[in-house]
Motif scaffolding. Structure first.
Motif, mmCIF file in Angstrom:
data_model
loop_
_atom_site.group_PDB
_atom_site.id
_atom_site.type_symbol
_atom_site.label_atom_id
_atom_site.label_comp_id
_atom_site.label_asym_id
_atom_site.label_seq_id
_atom_site.Cartn_x
_atom_site.Cartn_y
_atom_site.Cartn_z
ATOM 1 N N THR A 3 0.827 -1.198 0.000
ATOM 2 C CA THR A 3 0.000 0.000 0.000
ATOM 3 C C THR A 3 0.869 1.258 0.000
ATOM 4 O O THR A 3 2.067 1.198 0.286
ATOM 5 C CB THR A 3 -0.934 0.032 1.226
ATOM 6 O OG1 THR A 3 -0.138 -0.009 2.414
ATOM 7 C CG2 THR A 3 -1.901 -1.137 1.217
ATOM 8 N N THR A 58 -2.884 3.170 -6.995
ATOM 9 C CA THR A 58 -3.784 3.782 -6.025
ATOM 10 C C THR A 58 -4.364 4.990 -6.732
ATOM 11 O O THR A 58 -3.671 5.997 -6.918
ATOM 12 C CB THR A 58 -3.018 4.200 -4.748
ATOM 13 O OG1 THR A 58 -2.436 3.047 -4.154
ATOM 14 C CG2 THR A 58 -3.944 4.866 -3.750
ATOM 15 N N THR A 77 4.097 -1.005 3.490
ATOM 16 C CA THR A 77 3.540 0.285 3.087
ATOM 17 C C THR A 77 4.683 1.202 2.674
ATOM 18 O O THR A 77 5.709 1.256 3.355
ATOM 19 C CB THR A 77 2.763 0.925 4.261
ATOM 20 O OG1 THR A 77 1.675 0.068 4.606
ATOM 21 C CG2 THR A 77 2.223 2.297 3.888
#
Length: 96
Positions: A3, A58, A77
């Motif tokens: 992420t 994203t 992340t």
């Protein structure tokens, strides 16, 4: 799943726009070693992903990773901080 923080997304968008790599551009991340072992990694802005790279998206922000790197970063992340000179310093953390 790998992420991106909001700060990382914003930094990547600024970097790709500054290189005029808009829709197809992204951040290429390469990893040397295991993240848990303090592996070194490098980032650079790229106009397109390489044929063997996976795209992590994203929204409109893209990160290009070799498949092996994507697997090794599955629970990580990507974050960023800006230093006093305005340069971005990306870092990888374990996703909570």
């Amino acid at each position: 799943m790998f992420t991106l923080t909001g700060a990382a997304t914003e930094a990547i968008n600024q970097l790709t726009a500054s290189q005029n790599f808009h829709a197809e551009g992204g951040l290429r991340l390469t990893l040397d070693g295991l993240p848990e072992d303090g592996a070194a990694f490098a980032v650079d802005v790229a106009a397109y992903p390489a044929a063997e790279e996976d795209i992590i998206a994203t929204g409109d922000t893209q990160v290009f990773l070799a498949r092996e790197t994507r697997v090794r970063l599955a629970d990580k992340t990507l974050d960023v901080r800006k230093d006093i000179n305005g340069h971005y310093a990306f870092h990888i953390t374990t996703t909570p």
